[in-house]
Design a protein around this motif. Sequence first.
Motif, short mmCIF file in Angstrom:
data_model
loop_
_atom_site.label_atom_id
_atom_site.label_comp_id
_atom_site.label_asym_id
_atom_site.label_seq_id
_atom_site.Cartn_x
_atom_site.Cartn_y
_atom_site.Cartn_z
N ALA A 123 17.21 -5.01 -9.98
CA ALA A 123 18.28 -5.88 -9.44
C ALA A 123 17.57 -6.57 -8.41
O ALA A 123 17.94 -8.09 -8.24
N GLY A 124 16.62 -6.21 -7.56
CA GLY A 124 15.83 -7.19 -6.85
C GLY A 124 15.19 -8.37 -7.50
O GLY A 124 14.98 -9.27 -7.02
N PHE A 125 14.48 -7.95 -8.46
CA PHE A 125 13.71 -8.87 -9.17
C PHE A 125 14.67 -9.84 -9.87
O PHE A 125 14.30 -10.95 -9.96
N VAL A 143 14.10 2.94 4.27
CA VAL A 143 12.80 2.88 3.53
C VAL A 143 12.81 2.25 2.41
O VAL A 143 12.24 1.01 1.72
N LEU A 144 13.73 2.71 1.53
CA LEU A 144 14.01 2.21 0.30
C LEU A 144 14.54 0.47 -0.16
O LEU A 144 14.60 0.07 -0.93
N SER A 145 15.14 0.18 1.34
CA SER A 145 15.60 -1.28 1.13
C SER A 145 14.31 -2.14 1.32
O SER A 145 14.84 -3.43 0.89
N PHE A 146 13.26 -1.62 1.70
CA PHE A 146 12.03 -2.45 1.53
C PHE A 146 11.31 -2.68 0.20
O PHE A 146 11.31 -1.69 -0.29
N PRO A 147 11.45 -4.14 -0.32
CA PRO A 147 11.02 -4.05 -1.84
C PRO A 147 9.64 -3.50 -2.17
O PRO A 147 9.53 -2.77 -3.12
N PRO A 148 8.52 -3.36 -1.09
CA PRO A 148 7.47 -2.82 -1.62
C PRO A 148 7.47 -1.15 -1.60
O PRO A 148 6.83 -0.79 -2.52
N ALA A 149 8.31 -0.62 -1.00
CA ALA A 149 8.65 0.72 -1.01
C ALA A 149 9.31 1.12 -2.35
O ALA A 149 9.08 2.19 -3.04
N ARG A 150 10.33 0.22 -2.47
CA ARG A 150 11.00 0.56 -3.82
C ARG A 150 10.09 0.31 -4.89
O ARG A 150 10.01 1.03 -5.99
N GLY A 151 9.37 -0.66 -5.03
CA GLY A 151 8.26 -0.95 -5.93
C GLY A 151 7.41 0.20 -6.19
O GLY A 151 7.06 0.61 -7.42
N ALA A 152 6.78 0.73 -5.26
CA ALA A 152 5.88 1.83 -5.34
C ALA A 152 6.70 3.13 -5.82
O ALA A 152 5.97 3.88 -6.79
N LEU A 153 7.72 3.60 -5.54
CA LEU A 153 8.36 4.54 -6.14
C LEU A 153 8.84 4.36 -7.53
O LEU A 153 8.78 5.23 -8.29
N ALA A 167 5.51 -9.34 -8.82
CA ALA A 167 5.89 -8.98 -7.41
C ALA A 167 6.09 -10.24 -6.43
O ALA A 167 7.13 -10.41 -5.87
N LEU A 168 5.35 -11.35 -6.62
CA LEU A 168 5.30 -12.42 -5.94
C LEU A 168 5.79 -13.77 -6.62
O LEU A 168 6.42 -14.57 -5.95
N LEU A 169 5.44 -14.04 -7.96
CA LEU A 169 6.18 -15.24 -8.63
C LEU A 169 7.47 -15.45 -8.36
O LEU A 169 7.89 -16.69 -8.19
N PRO A 170 8.16 -14.72 -8.63
CA PRO A 170 9.89 -14.86 -8.68
C PRO A 170 10.08 -15.39 -7.17
O PRO A 170 11.08 -16.24 -7.11
N ARG A 171 9.67 -14.59 -6.04
CA ARG A 171 9.86 -15.17 -4.78
C ARG A 171 9.22 -16.57 -4.71
O ARG A 171 9.86 -17.46 -3.78
N LEU A 172 8.24 -16.66 -4.90
CA LEU A 172 7.64 -18.02 -4.77
C LEU A 172 8.34 -19.02 -5.57
O LEU A 172 8.55 -20.11 -5.03
N SER A 173 8.59 -18.89 -6.61
CA SER A 173 9.46 -19.83 -7.48
C SER A 173 10.97 -20.08 -7.02
O SER A 173 11.31 -21.28 -7.06
#
Length: 427
Positions: A62-64, A10-20, A134-140
């Motif tokens: 680390a994901g960011f 569950v924590l491997s998903f960025p949204p779940a990690r971000g929410a926590l 949440a979105l700009l790093p991935r889009l860039s």
Amino acid sequence: MISPNVAMRVLSFPPARGALSLLFLALVPIGLGGELGGAAQRIAFSGFAALLGTPIWAWTFAGFWSHVAWPGPEGTSVVIAARPRRLAVLLSWTALGAVIVGVPGAVAAGVLGSADQVILTFLAIAAAGLPVAALLPRLSRWHVIRGGTVSARRQGLEIRSPRQKGTRRLRYWRLEDLGGQVQVAEALPGRAGEHLAPGVRWCTGAREALQRWAIEGFDPTPEEVRRLGLDPAWSSDPRASKESPQARVLVIVALSWALLVCALLLAGLVYAVVTAPPPWWILLLAWAPALGVAILGQRLLRALHRCARAGDEPARITREGWEDLTHQQGLIRWEHVQRLEVRGHEVLLVATADAPGFRGPDLGNRMNDRLSEWGVATSAGTPRFGGSTGAVGPRHLTYAPHTGAALLLDRAARIGGTTVRRIPDTP
């Protein structure tokens, strides 16, 4: 009860990690209120919330960072040219700062009874920064990859672009004259870069390194390895594998965090028995944190010792033998050294059958070895290369590349007369 494997998935998903991460950011300032009792209880609550949130924040960060930073390795190659994205990186960091300030700021303002305008201001700051962070790093990053990349590997350059089929390759000897063009597409010989976007640029030091490799052959210097993020095994200089100060500090920080958690759990159990009615047998649960304190405390002291003597050699070569310092095994006489093996920059010392057995200085590793002996048969005592940070077996010592043990091999062969076997490292 949720199993650890399910929780990790569950924590491997960025949204779940971000929410926590946001949840823990909100929990930290709650201790500012008076509903939790005295000042000691409020400080303890906020401190423990921050302590538990630290690994989640680090994981999320680390994901960011993986999306904001320069593109990482692509298989067996390392990106040395891509589109720059300075504005996107600046906005991403600004948005992350807004979230870090806005979420706990809004909670703290509410707990302290501040005006609604103050609370709404902090919420607006967090709400504005959250989607951008949440979105700009991935889009860039997607924008960078769409422009195409140039990567270095042992055999030469690899040019990748979504506009072309497959991967184009160039040998280093063809790159002797890259010219003075700013754009990589124009600098590459022939039509190798025709599908790259006009904005693709070399990273700092890449052009000079390529021109040197074209003339002298591919053998990165330690400086080129660090500047371009190359695999240290690609360099013939063992100094390229030297551990960075940042890596040593991260190990110390991680061990300190784990040690503090175990110590607080142990203190909490003792405090509960001393001040409250729970039965004495609750102290039996204290064996786990007590063992954690013993193991982690020893490891932290060793990490601090290694950091303090980071410039020292992993062993001393004398007429009598190989004096091990990394594993604290002391003097190993030459007649007890069967051979020394090296693959890449990782060194393996193999002792003779009649040599005194080696004993690992780490309590946790010794317990794991003992448990393995009690369980099914295992190959833990078999010398193996790859990914080791310095393993100790009954008849072998492994020195990781960053220890610099490879620099001692020629002197060991000359003074001790021992056999040095070099195992080719697969590309």
